[in-house]
Design an enzyme around this catalytic site. Sequence first.
Site, PDB file in Angstrom:
ATOM      1  N   SER A 125      86.699  20.738 -65.210  1.00 28.82           N
ATOM      2  CA  SER A 125      87.440  19.664 -65.883  1.00 28.82           C
ATOM      3  C   SER A 125      88.776  19.458 -65.206  1.00 28.82           C
ATOM      4  O   SER A 125      89.379  20.402 -64.679  1.00 28.82           O
ATOM      5  CB  SER A 125      87.659  20.072 -67.337  1.00 28.82           C
ATOM      6  OG  SER A 125      88.621  19.250 -67.932  1.00 28.82           O
ATOM      7  N   TYR A 150      90.569  26.382 -74.095  1.00 30.73           N
ATOM      8  CA  TYR A 150      89.439  25.671 -73.472  1.00 30.73           C
ATOM      9  C   TYR A 150      89.710  25.477 -71.984  1.00 30.73           C
ATOM     10  O   TYR A 150      88.873  25.784 -71.120  1.00 30.73           O
ATOM     11  CB  TYR A 150      89.238  24.313 -74.158  1.00 30.73           C
ATOM     12  CG  TYR A 150      88.479  23.333 -73.309  1.00 30.73           C
ATOM     13  CD1 TYR A 150      87.114  23.437 -73.163  1.00 30.73           C
ATOM     14  CD2 TYR A 150      89.150  22.319 -72.613  1.00 30.73           C
ATOM     15  CE1 TYR A 150      86.418  22.546 -72.347  1.00 30.73           C
ATOM     16  CE2 TYR A 150      88.466  21.438 -71.802  1.00 30.73           C
ATOM     17  CZ  TYR A 150      87.100  21.561 -71.667  1.00 30.73           C
ATOM     18  OH  TYR A 150      86.425  20.696 -70.859  1.00 30.73           O
ATOM     19  N   LYS A 154      87.904  27.075 -68.344  1.00 31.90           N
ATOM     20  CA  LYS A 154      87.418  26.347 -67.156  1.00 31.90           C
ATOM     21  C   LYS A 154      88.036  26.944 -65.893  1.00 31.90           C
ATOM     22  O   LYS A 154      87.350  27.112 -64.874  1.00 31.90           O
ATOM     23  CB  LYS A 154      87.752  24.855 -67.270  1.00 31.90           C
ATOM     24  CG  LYS A 154      86.943  24.138 -68.344  1.00 31.90           C
ATOM     25  CD  LYS A 154      85.451  24.114 -68.030  1.00 31.90           C
ATOM     26  CE  LYS A 154      84.611  23.505 -69.123  1.00 31.90           C
ATOM     27  NZ  LYS A 154      83.167  23.716 -68.953  1.00 31.90           N
TER      28      LYS A 154
HETATM   29  C1  UD1 Z   1      90.360  16.583 -73.200  1.00 29.84           C
HETATM   30  C2  UD1 Z   1      90.532  17.523 -72.053  1.00 29.84           C
HETATM   31  C3  UD1 Z   1      89.346  17.521 -71.163  1.00 29.84           C
HETATM   32  C4  UD1 Z   1      88.137  17.835 -71.957  1.00 29.84           C
HETATM   33  C5  UD1 Z   1      87.974  16.841 -73.061  1.00 29.84           C
HETATM   34  C6  UD1 Z   1      86.789  17.276 -73.884  1.00 29.84           C
HETATM   35  C7  UD1 Z   1      92.786  17.883 -71.289  1.00 29.84           C
HETATM   36  C8  UD1 Z   1      93.880  17.379 -70.431  1.00 29.84           C
HETATM   37  N1  UD1 Z   1      91.694  17.149 -71.278  1.00 29.84           N
HETATM   38  O1  UD1 Z   1      90.450  15.281 -72.671  1.00 29.84           O
HETATM   39  O2  UD1 Z   1      89.478  18.480 -70.164  1.00 29.84           O
HETATM   40  O3  UD1 Z   1      87.018  17.857 -71.134  1.00 29.84           O
HETATM   41  O4  UD1 Z   1      89.140  16.806 -73.869  1.00 29.84           O
HETATM   42  O5  UD1 Z   1      86.855  16.927 -75.199  1.00 29.84           O
HETATM   43  O6  UD1 Z   1      92.876  18.890 -71.929  1.00 29.84           O
HETATM   44  N2  UD1 Z   1      93.631   9.666 -78.158  1.00 29.84           N
HETATM   45  C9  UD1 Z   1      94.268   8.937 -79.146  1.00 29.84           C
HETATM   46  N3  UD1 Z   1      93.725   8.929 -80.385  1.00 29.84           N
HETATM   47  C10 UD1 Z   1      92.571   9.596 -80.707  1.00 29.84           C
HETATM   48  C11 UD1 Z   1      91.925  10.338 -79.690  1.00 29.84           C
HETATM   49  C12 UD1 Z   1      92.488  10.354 -78.425  1.00 29.84           C
HETATM   50  O7  UD1 Z   1      95.301   8.321 -78.905  1.00 29.84           O
HETATM   51  O8  UD1 Z   1      92.147   9.560 -81.873  1.00 29.84           O
HETATM   52  C13 UD1 Z   1      94.196   9.680 -76.804  1.00 29.84           C
HETATM   53  C14 UD1 Z   1      94.636  11.051 -76.353  1.00 29.84           C
HETATM   54  O9  UD1 Z   1      95.967  11.303 -76.721  1.00 29.84           O
HETATM   55  C15 UD1 Z   1      94.442  10.937 -74.840  1.00 29.84           C
HETATM   56  C16 UD1 Z   1      93.285   9.959 -74.691  1.00 29.84           C
HETATM   57  O10 UD1 Z   1      93.178   9.276 -75.931  1.00 29.84           O
HETATM   58  O11 UD1 Z   1      95.561  10.384 -74.254  1.00 29.84           O
HETATM   59  C17 UD1 Z   1      91.972  10.645 -74.390  1.00 29.84           C
HETATM   60  O12 UD1 Z   1      91.780  11.687 -75.342  1.00 29.84           O
HETATM   61  P1  UD1 Z   1      90.418  12.498 -75.433  1.00 29.84           P
HETATM   62  O13 UD1 Z   1      89.273  11.576 -75.446  1.00 29.84           O
HETATM   63  O14 UD1 Z   1      90.564  13.473 -76.555  1.00 29.84           O
HETATM   64  O15 UD1 Z   1      90.330  13.283 -74.049  1.00 29.84           O
HETATM   65  P2  UD1 Z   1      91.421  14.210 -73.307  1.00 29.84           P
HETATM   66  O16 UD1 Z   1      92.339  14.838 -74.269  1.00 29.84           O
HETATM   67  O17 UD1 Z   1      91.999  13.422 -72.192  1.00 29.84           O
END
Ligand code: UD1
Length: 340
Positions: A125, A150, A154
């Site tokens: 990841s 997590y 990795k």
């Molecule tokens: C995270 C992990 C990634 C992992 C993945 C699996 C990190 C940097 N990344 O990805 O390695 O494989 O989870 O689940 O640790 N967001 C919102 N509102 C929401 C949900 C998300 O604003 O309700 C935003 C988050 O703040 C982020 C983006 O959407 O900026 C993507 O979030 P998400 O889909 O959870 O993935 P990551 O956190 O990037």
Amino acid sequence: MKILVTGGAGYIGSHTVVELAEAGYEPVIVDNFVNSQESVLAGLRAILGRDVPCYRVDCIDRAALRGVFEKEPGIGAVIHFAAFKAVGESVRKPLAYFENNTGSLLTLLEVMREFGVENLVFSSSCTVYGIPDALPVTELTPTKPASSPYGRTKQMCEDIIHDTAAAPDAHLRGILLRYFNPIGAHASARLGELPLGVPNNLVPFITQTAAGLRDKLTIFGSDYATPDGTNVRDYIHVGDLAQAHIAAVRRLLERTAPEAVETFNVGTGHGNTVLEVVHAFEQASGLKLNYVIGPRRAGDVPAIYADAIKAAQVLGFTTKTSLLDSLASAWQWQLTLADG
Ligand code: UD1
């Protein structure tokens, strides 16, 4: 050529099983179904027109895993997806993450050695980069302390594979694929993301909100140093991501790699903010999304996206699906789920 796919009933695993079968390989699934559903097997059958062999086995269970290798002689490579993946849960249950994610890899490596299977593709990841100093991240960007257990699993798994392959009597060849953010669903809408309970990830939360299953999306922070203040990520269509595994398996089987273990970023090479994703979803679905700006989420990296050049040059891998099309496929999948 048989390819063992651990976690093959999961989100990325199931899409990879489809691509493997369509590329002429014989995928064999191992999955313990703790974070996946049996209905995935029906989706695979609908797409492929046949059953894919599937063993309900936990990779940590050495005897059961040995049993699979015994029943399936001629495995040419293993793609190891099986792992826990929820960042927040890993903070609450670190031991479960260390035990499951590193434990299953250790067992798998031992069983692979016993049965003379030398080729491994590992699901890593972009979280291994932590908060990078410069963007985009290349495979040479130094890894930083992970922001969650997590992420640390990795990093540890990558180290375990490197050390195992470097042992004097080792025959292991590995490809570590560092995924950015997979989204979307199969074009048939027979396979897609199936989060259990409230989704942690952005796109299933968006599609569930649009479908009326959630009140509103909360955007986690708008005060980051990014173009519109929201986090930047590299969103890659899950079918494109699955294709990277086919390229990795081919490379391992061809034995042309100069190093025993190679690492590749698997992303589009483009970053999008959360707000851009929301607006692209609105365009793709023709709907208005109910969202609010909330506080930052602990552990979020402000911005990360891939330098995708090494994967293009060495694996011949590039993404094909636009953000808009990826989100449209996620929406079609959500509509299919709503139809039951
Ligand atoms: C995270 C992990 C990634 C992992 C993945 C699996 C990190 C940097 N990344 O990805 O390695 O494989 O989870 O689940 O640790 N967001 C919102 N509102 C929401 C949900 C998300 O604003 O309700 C935003 C988050 O703040 C982020 C983006 O959407 O900026 C993507 O979030 P998400 O889909 O959870 O993935 P990551 O956190 O990037």
